[in-house]
Motif scaffolding. Structure first.
Motif, mmCIF file in Angstrom:
data_model
loop_
_atom_site.group_PDB
_atom_site.id
_atom_site.type_symbol
_atom_site.label_atom_id
_atom_site.label_comp_id
_atom_site.label_asym_id
_atom_site.label_seq_id
_atom_site.Cartn_x
_atom_site.Cartn_y
_atom_site.Cartn_z
ATOM 1 N N GLN A 1 0.817 -1.222 0.000
ATOM 2 C CA GLN A 1 0.000 0.000 0.000
ATOM 3 C C GLN A 1 0.846 1.265 0.000
ATOM 4 O OE1 GLN A 1 -2.491 -0.463 3.442
ATOM 5 N NE2 GLN A 1 -3.498 -2.315 2.629
ATOM 6 N N ASN A 2 2.040 1.187 0.559
ATOM 7 C CA ASN A 2 2.867 2.385 0.701
ATOM 8 C C ASN A 2 4.000 2.438 -0.322
ATOM 9 O OD1 ASN A 2 1.947 3.875 3.322
ATOM 10 N ND2 ASN A 2 1.930 1.696 3.832
ATOM 11 N N SER A 3 3.792 1.773 -1.464
ATOM 12 C CA SER A 3 4.780 1.815 -2.521
ATOM 13 C C SER A 3 4.074 1.918 -3.859
ATOM 14 C CB SER A 3 5.686 0.587 -2.438
ATOM 15 O OG SER A 3 6.792 0.736 -3.297
ATOM 16 N N SER A 4 4.758 1.570 -4.939
ATOM 17 C CA SER A 4 4.182 1.708 -6.284
ATOM 18 C C SER A 4 4.066 0.347 -6.948
ATOM 19 C CB SER A 4 5.079 2.615 -7.136
ATOM 20 O OG SER A 4 6.345 2.008 -7.329
ATOM 21 N N ASP A 5 3.245 0.290 -7.995
ATOM 22 C CA ASP A 5 3.032 -0.964 -8.717
ATOM 23 C C ASP A 5 4.335 -1.507 -9.286
ATOM 24 O OD1 ASP A 5 0.358 -0.765 -8.152
ATOM 25 O OD2 ASP A 5 -0.201 0.071 -10.109
ATOM 26 N N CYS A 6 5.164 -0.611 -9.800
ATOM 27 C CA CYS A 6 6.427 -1.035 -10.414
ATOM 28 C C CYS A 6 7.301 -1.780 -9.415
ATOM 29 C CB CYS A 6 7.158 0.199 -10.942
ATOM 30 S SG CYS A 6 8.844 -0.118 -11.486
ATOM 31 N N MET A 7 7.400 -1.267 -8.195
ATOM 32 C CA MET A 7 8.222 -1.912 -7.168
ATOM 33 C C MET A 7 7.548 -3.167 -6.635
ATOM 34 S SD MET A 7 9.554 1.516 -5.152
ATOM 35 C CE MET A 7 10.943 0.701 -4.352
ATOM 36 N N ASN A 8 6.221 -3.122 -6.536
ATOM 37 C CA ASN A 8 5.491 -4.272 -5.989
ATOM 38 C C ASN A 8 5.574 -5.503 -6.892
ATOM 39 O OD1 ASN A 8 4.722 -2.805 -3.733
ATOM 40 N ND2 ASN A 8 2.760 -2.161 -4.623
ATOM 41 N N GLU A 9 5.700 -5.254 -8.197
ATOM 42 C CA GLU A 9 5.737 -6.379 -9.137
ATOM 43 C C GLU A 9 6.908 -7.326 -8.881
ATOM 44 O OE1 GLU A 9 5.830 -4.553 -12.930
ATOM 45 O OE2 GLU A 9 3.704 -3.948 -12.923
ATOM 46 N N LEU A 10 7.979 -6.816 -8.293
ATOM 47 C CA LEU A 10 9.182 -7.623 -8.112
ATOM 48 C C LEU A 10 9.308 -8.223 -6.717
ATOM 49 C CD1 LEU A 10 11.827 -5.373 -9.921
ATOM 50 C CD2 LEU A 10 10.345 -7.130 -10.885
ATOM 51 N N ARG A 11 8.395 -7.867 -5.813
ATOM 52 C CA ARG A 11 8.579 -8.252 -4.406
ATOM 53 C C ARG A 11 8.512 -9.765 -4.191
ATOM 54 N NH1 ARG A 11 8.913 -3.636 -1.745
ATOM 55 N NH2 ARG A 11 7.624 -1.897 -2.461
ATOM 56 N N GLN A 12 7.513 -10.413 -4.745
ATOM 57 C CA GLN A 12 7.358 -11.833 -4.466
ATOM 58 C C GLN A 12 8.532 -12.637 -5.006
ATOM 59 O OE1 GLN A 12 4.901 -13.216 -2.483
ATOM 60 N NE2 GLN A 12 6.300 -14.977 -2.631
ATOM 61 N N GLY A 13 8.980 -12.297 -6.199
ATOM 62 C CA GLY A 13 10.142 -12.980 -6.755
ATOM 63 C C GLY A 13 11.385 -12.767 -5.912
ATOM 64 N N ALA A 14 11.559 -11.518 -5.417
ATOM 65 C CA ALA A 14 12.699 -11.232 -4.556
ATOM 66 C C ALA A 14 12.601 -11.986 -3.238
ATOM 67 C CB ALA A 14 12.788 -9.731 -4.300
ATOM 68 N N PHE A 15 11.387 -12.075 -2.708
ATOM 69 C CA PHE A 15 11.165 -12.842 -1.478
ATOM 70 C C PHE A 15 11.554 -14.305 -1.678
ATOM 71 C CE2 PHE A 15 8.354 -15.571 1.059
ATOM 72 C CZ PHE A 15 8.679 -15.150 2.343
ATOM 73 N N GLY B 1 14.255 12.952 -8.433
ATOM 74 C CA GLY B 1 13.291 12.955 -7.340
ATOM 75 C C GLY B 1 13.011 11.554 -6.835
ATOM 76 N N GLY B 2 11.871 11.416 -6.162
ATOM 77 C CA GLY B 2 11.525 10.165 -5.524
ATOM 78 C C GLY B 2 11.194 9.055 -6.510
ATOM 79 N N LEU B 3 11.550 7.827 -6.130
ATOM 80 C CA LEU B 3 11.287 6.667 -6.977
ATOM 81 C C LEU B 3 9.800 6.346 -7.052
ATOM 82 C CD1 LEU B 3 12.044 4.158 -8.601
ATOM 83 C CD2 LEU B 3 12.689 3.036 -6.454
ATOM 84 N N ARG C 1 4.554 8.624 -12.308
ATOM 85 C CA ARG C 1 4.541 9.615 -13.387
ATOM 86 C C ARG C 1 5.006 9.010 -14.709
ATOM 87 N NH1 ARG C 1 8.025 15.281 -13.261
ATOM 88 N NH2 ARG C 1 7.666 15.890 -15.428
ATOM 89 N N PHE C 2 6.016 8.122 -14.639
ATOM 90 C CA PHE C 2 6.548 7.474 -15.838
ATOM 91 C C PHE C 2 6.494 5.950 -15.656
ATOM 92 C CE2 PHE C 2 8.855 11.508 -15.323
ATOM 93 C CZ PHE C 2 8.654 12.116 -16.561
#
Length: 447
Positions: free
Chosen positions: A20-34, A116-118, A124-125
């Motif tokens: 909830q406190n991040s972005s879709d782009c970062m969330n897409e990689l979380r499970q694989g990283a876990f 700026g912030g990730l 934005r992009f």
């Protein structure tokens, strides 16, 4: 409880909050990283590249995590000043692991540049963020990078579009600020499109007398004909632990300089992975550290030549006093077909006491023809004859030792391609060897 379990438990328990406190782009990689982190675990001393750094012990303490992204009661612009003479930077802040957006100094960026912030950048992009974020960092092989990827929620981005040349350097200040022991998971994403130019200076500072642990992943994408400098200045505290992994992907005719300088730290592990993927690319990788007390710096480098006529130059130096420990493991890989490669690696170290320890392992692997490659390492002590000569000319032994130590590290500082920063680093290095607290002098943090 083992070190890995406390992080897997945190991720499993607070997964929704992290999302909830991040972005879709970062969330897409979380499970694989876990999944990668669970499979790999922290590297043990049986791992050849981690023989001298107990990673599990470094991550074992119970550090706090700001997963809900509470804002810190601090304005970094009020407590940090950078006034290096003749160096006009555009300055940005990350507090712990959150990009600071409130009450920032005014900046003037040309069209075609984002700094700026990730999290904000990926919103934005989204297409650009998805194309680059996490594409260089190899979480299947790097458990700390996997841990960072599964927990990081924000970071810093420098995005320079094609043919844009930034005249003023960008400065990013990472500040640790907390009343309790804290862990920060920092991300830096640098996207340099073809023929662009920029310079980025990253400064690490710790404000409070608590234990701090930082994981950091830096991804650099240098397009065709790019000219880019990355400077990393670590001035933290002996209670700060940092694990940093830098990944750089270079296209044809790109020129990238990475220079890491450690003036004050506790335990640091710096990984550098540079891939020269296009013809005529050039990489300069260098670093130095001044260590005393029980400080430790572990440096691992891996430069891969994948295309013809590429050049890499690598130089690392360490000065070790008291019971400090230095580690260097460097590998240059020249892949099949990377003909006419020029690759040079040098590691030089100086132990000022019998109790200081330095471990070094330079390596070359060559699978191509018609190349110029070399690697070398030396570890020694101060030249007693030079000390005697300088004392005979009226200098004290301490002053002679300082002068020789400064001279030993000077060629790393000379690799800096910003004159104002080079001059300031000379000043800081000399102050450090004199045992004086040198907080950038002009840059200062106050509690």
């Amino acid at each position: 409880m083992n070190a890995e379990k406390q992080y897997t438990d945190v991720f499993t328990q607070y997964r929704d909050i992290v999302w909830q406190n991040s972005s879709d782009c970062m969330n897409e990689l979380r499970q694989g990283a876990f999944d990668d982190f669970v499979r790999l675990g922290f590297p043990s001393s049986k791992h050849e590249d981690f023989r001298y750094t107990d990673t599990a012990q470094a991550f074992a303490p119970d550090y706090g995590l700001n997963l809900r992204r509470f804002k810190t009661a601090i304005n970094p612009a009020d407590v940090f000043r950078c006034d290096v003479p003749n160096m006009s930077t555009q300055i940005f802040f990350v507090v712990n692991d959150s990009f600071y957006e409130d009450s920032l100094p005014r900046t003037s960026l040309p069209e075609g540049v984002y700094a700026g912030g990730l999290k904000a950048f990926s919103e934005r992009f989204p297409d650009v963020a998805s194309r680059y974020y996490g594409k260089a960092a190899r979480t299947p092989d790097d458990s700390v990078a996997a841990l960072n990827t599964m927990l990081a929620q924000d970071g810093f981005v420098l995005y320079v579009q094609s043919d844009v040349k930034l005249k003023r350097p960008i400065q990013l200040v990472n500040i640790f600020h907390s009343a309790v022991d804290i862990m920060a998971n920092r991300r830096i994403l640098i996207i340099m499109e073809p023929r662009s130019e920029a310079r980025l200076l990253v400064c690490d500072h710790t404000m409070d007398d608590v234990r701090c642990l930082a994981t950091q992943v830096v991804e650099i994408f240098a397009g065709e004909g790019v000219f880019f400098d990355y400077y990393d200045l670590e001035e933290s505290t002996v209670s700060t632990t940092r694990f940093s992994s830098l990944y750089a992907e270079q296209s044809s005719r790109s020129n990238v300089l990475v220079n890491g300088i450690t003036l004050t730290n506790g335990l640091s592990r710096n990984n550098y992975h540079i891939a020269l993927n296009g013809e005529d690319a050039e990489a300069t990788l260098c670093g130095m550290a001044i260590l005393d007390g029980n400080q430790q710096l572990d440096t691992y480098t891996h430069i891969t030549h994948r295309a013809p006529r590429c050049k890499s130059s690598e130089l690392f130096k360490n000065v070790l006093d008291d019971k400090s420990t230095g580690v260097f493991s460097g590998r240059i890989l020249v892949s099949p077909g990377a003909d006419k490669t020029e690759a040079f690696q040098t590691n030089r170290n100086m132990c000022l006491t019998r109790e200081a320890r330095m471990f070094s392992k330079p390596q070359l692997e060559i699978y191509a023809d018609d190349v110029k490659c070399s690697h070398g390492m030396s570890t020694g002590q101060l030249d007693e004859q030079a000390l005697f000569y300088m004392q005979s000319r009226g200098l004290s032994r301490d002053e002679a030792r300082t002068i020789l130590s400064v001279a030993f590290t000077s060629d790393v500082v000379e690799n800096v391609r910003m004159e104002a920063l080079k001059e300031r680093l000379r000043f800081l290095v000399e102050k450090r060897f004199r045992g004086e607290l040198a907080q950038c002098a002009g840059c200062f943090c106050k509690q």
